[in-house]
Motif scaffolding. Structure first.
Motif, PDB file in Angstrom:
ATOM      1  N   LEU A 375       0.807  -1.220   0.000  1.00  9.66           N
ATOM      2  CA  LEU A 375       0.000   0.000   0.000  1.00  9.66           C
ATOM      3  C   LEU A 375       0.842   1.274   0.000  1.00  9.66           C
ATOM      4  CD1 LEU A 375      -2.929  -0.942   2.440  1.00  9.66           C
ATOM      5  CD2 LEU A 375      -3.097  -0.445  -0.004  1.00  9.66           C
ATOM      6  N   GLU A 376       2.109   1.149   0.319  1.00  7.51           N
ATOM      7  CA  GLU A 376       2.984   2.323   0.246  1.00  7.51           C
ATOM      8  C   GLU A 376       3.116   2.806  -1.193  1.00  7.51           C
ATOM      9  OE1 GLU A 376       4.211   3.922   2.728  1.00  7.51           O
ATOM     10  OE2 GLU A 376       3.819   2.544   4.378  1.00  7.51           O
ATOM     11  N   GLY A 377       3.047   1.868  -2.154  1.00  8.55           N
ATOM     12  CA  GLY A 377       3.073   2.245  -3.558  1.00  8.55           C
ATOM     13  C   GLY A 377       4.311   3.045  -3.937  1.00  8.55           C
ATOM     14  N   ASP A 378       4.079   4.077  -4.759  1.00  9.51           N
ATOM     15  CA  ASP A 378       5.210   4.900  -5.209  1.00  9.51           C
ATOM     16  C   ASP A 378       5.663   5.896  -4.141  1.00  9.51           C
ATOM     17  OD1 ASP A 378       3.040   6.570  -5.244  1.00  9.51           O
ATOM     18  OD2 ASP A 378       3.045   6.903  -7.408  1.00  9.51           O
ATOM     19  N   ARG A 379       5.053   5.825  -2.946  1.00 13.45           N
ATOM     20  CA  ARG A 379       5.496   6.661  -1.823  1.00 13.45           C
ATOM     21  C   ARG A 379       6.444   5.905  -0.895  1.00 13.45           C
ATOM     22  NH1 ARG A 379       0.028   6.971  -2.132  1.00 13.45           N
ATOM     23  NH2 ARG A 379      -0.155   5.600  -0.327  1.00 13.45           N
ATOM     24  N   PHE A 380       6.795   4.685  -1.273  1.00 14.78           N
ATOM     25  CA  PHE A 380       7.613   3.847  -0.395  1.00 14.78           C
ATOM     26  C   PHE A 380       8.962   4.481  -0.090  1.00 14.78           C
ATOM     27  CE2 PHE A 380      10.543   0.141   0.099  1.00 14.78           C
ATOM     28  CZ  PHE A 380      10.026  -0.310   1.309  1.00 14.78           C
ATOM     29  N   TRP A 381       9.506   5.189  -1.056  1.00 13.31           N
ATOM     30  CA  TRP A 381      10.829   5.798  -0.862  1.00 13.31           C
ATOM     31  C   TRP A 381      10.803   6.856   0.237  1.00 13.31           C
ATOM     32  CZ3 TRP A 381      11.524  11.051  -1.466  1.00 13.31           C
ATOM     33  CH2 TRP A 381      10.490  11.738  -2.093  1.00 13.31           C
ATOM     34  N   ILE A 382       9.630   7.455   0.474  1.00 15.61           N
ATOM     35  CA  ILE A 382       9.543   8.522   1.476  1.00 15.61           C
ATOM     36  C   ILE A 382       9.835   7.969   2.865  1.00 15.61           C
ATOM     37  CG2 ILE A 382       8.021  10.214   2.567  1.00 15.61           C
ATOM     38  CD1 ILE A 382       6.563  10.483  -0.072  1.00 15.61           C
TER      39      ILE A 382
END
Length: 531
Positions: A375-382
């Motif tokens: 669920l982190e999706g493309d925000r995982f890097w944050i």
């Protein structure tokens, strides 16, 4: 233009159902699998309604109210189509993400609206076919129909969903106005409505035999009530049984006119409704003492807010919580019947293990941790770049699953304990075993998600429906109760008592919980850092 818009809407719905990745398209194997799944569901529902109508046709003929058969068919169609399309109607008309884009183009508002209405209407025809086709087959093979009556039946098939669609649009309009006023509770309202509809569906399915007997016993009274109050259904039925053209025209007017009126009102106000934004009160800063949370607590709050921001993610990832509440109510409602069962001497020694298995089985549909990484999706890097330890991040994901699922299991366990009146020691076991099971599935789901994360999803719902970690967690969790029962029933029933076996299972669960938790803090940390 209308034809093009309809084609785009249908392609969009199909892609949402069959495509789960931004990069990968639809493989032939996946399309075949979906086709087989939909075919299986269709056969099951057609068979179920076919048996029901077959059981009704003869008693209604004997009572002399043969027309009531088609009135019941129409009632089932209206209810099923309404329940199946109300949420889609609200989403397609009021919450479509491309509303403002399409309205800014040189396209008629009526074409945009009709394209959305048409896609919903197709879905209603599918729902209707599951009921109307078996009803038609049963009637024509047992009673028979002439050419005029068959033509009228086709007319009813084509026009009845129009009336249902008018109802769906009306209630969606009410729902849209409510959600605009209280946008803050939008997700909760959606969940409550879905749970209410799901609860009514489960109750209806479990009570269908009782209601069929009641229909047969009170058929004349109910038929008279429909004839005097719901006259469109009466005229629909008379048209199909007697070939009455006047009744058919009366029914057509009652079905088509509300649809035409609703479409007209929607087309007049479509721009305003499609572009309306929820009213948000302007925040006024008030000086207050700053409240500082620990890093772990802040992460837990973040996970909780993320999970509860999407109603479909909540319902698909935590359906076990909903079932625990529903089953708890059912246990209290049917406590007299449960008392009669547990009084049987041969069942006394099995009560505690059976209660544990019940709670485990109902809780097995909780799979929140299995999608928490994806669920982190493309925000995982944050979250990876923040000054946080990986252990805190993983523990927060475990904590949200446990904090939401364990209380629901406690509620069901307490309801079973209250009804069965077992001893204090047995009550502690009924409370403990589901906790151990929840922790087991919690750790297992997170490990599987760390092993196969899915970040290239199109919609968040894909993470809790179609990803490999969720599917594996679901089958493993649902299979635990079956395996526990089968191992004892097939191999160990003559070697040890059921109490000894239950204690052995508890010890195994404790060991698995420790091993999986240790695995998360060793291999899981390395895997998270390497993603």
């Amino acid at each position: 233009m209308l034809k093009t818009l309809i084609k785009i809407r249908l392609q969009g719905i199909l892609l949402r159902q069959t495509t789960s990745s931004k990069k990968k398209g639809n493989s032939v194997g996946k399309l075949i699998l979906y086709g087989l799944l939909f075919a299986y569901i269709g056969v099951v529902f057609i068979g179920m309604f076919g048996m029901m109508f077959h059981a009704l046709i003869e008693p209604l003929q004997m009572l002399g109210i043969e027309w009531f058969y088609f009135a019941l068919m129409a009632l089932f169609i209206i209810v099923i189509c309404f329940i199946g399309s109300i949420f889609l109607t609200h989403h397609e008309i009021y919450e479509a993400k491309d509303n403002e884009l399409l309205l800014s183009m040189p396209i008629k508002n009526s074409d945009v609206l009709l394209s959305r209405i048409f896609t919903i209407l197709i879905l209603n025809y599918v729902y209707e076919a599951l009921i109307a086709l078996p009803a038609f087959y049963v009637y024509i093979t047992n009673v028979g129909m002439n050419v005029i009556e068959i033509i009228m039946f086709i007319g009813v098939f084509l026009t009845l969903p129009l009336f249902v669609l008018a109802l769906s649009c009306f209630f969606s309009w009410i729902l849209a106005h409510i959600l605009v006023k209280i946008h803050r509770f939008k997700t909760m309202i959606s969940v409550v409505l879905f749970v209410a509809i799901f609860g009514l569906y489960m109750y209806a399915v479990n009570s269908i035999q009782t209601y069929m007997a009641w229909l047969v016993a009170n058929g004349k009274t109910i038929a008279q009530a429909i004839e005097s109050t719901v006259f469109p259904l009466y005229h629909l039925s008379i048209a199909l049984t007697d070939g009455n053209v006047i009744s058919f025209v009366i029914y057509l007017l009652c079905a088509v006119l509300p649809f035409a009126l609703v479409i007209y009102l929607l087309s007049v106000n479509f721009t305003k409704m499609a572009t309306s934004k929820p009213k948000v009160k302007k925040a006024i800063y008030k000086a207050k003492p700053m409240k500082q949370n620990t890093i772990f607590k802040a992460l837990v709050i973040r996970e909780f807010k993320h999970f509860t921001s999407n109603a479909m993610v909540m319902l698909n990832g935590a359906m076990g919580i909903v079932l625990c509440i529903i089953v708890s109510v059912a246990v209290l409602f049917y406590q007299d019947e449960i008392h009669m069962i547990i009084q049987i001497p041969q069942i006394q020694e099995w009560i505690t293990p059976v209660l544990c298995l019940i709670v485990i089985s109902v809780s097995s549909l909780n799979m929140m941790s299995a999608s928490s990484i994806s669920l982190e999706g493309d925000r995982f890097w944050i979250i990876k770049t923040l000054p946080l330890t990986t252990k805190d991040i993983l523990n927060s994901k475990l904590a949200v699953h446990a904090l939401l699922c364990i209380p629901a299991g406690f509620i069901l366990s307490l309801a079973l304990i209250y009804v069965t009146q077992i001893s204090i020691f047995e009550s502690l076991l009924v409370l403990l075993v589901p906790v151990l099971f929840t922790l087991l599935i919690d750790c297992l789901g997170l490990i599987l998600n760390l092993w196969k994360p899915k970040f290239d999803w199109i919609n968040e719902t894909v993470c809790v429906k179609q990803s490999m970690p969720v599917v594996l967690t679901m089958f493993i969790s649902m299979g635990v109760a079956i395996v526990i029962a089968m191992v004892y029933g097939l191999w160990l029933i003559n070697l040890m008592s059921v109490s000894m076996y239950m204690y052995s299972v508890i010890i195994v669960m404790v060991l698995l919980d420790i091993i999986l938790y240790y695995m998360i803090h060793t291999w899981g940390v390395q895997q998270f850092d390497s993603i």
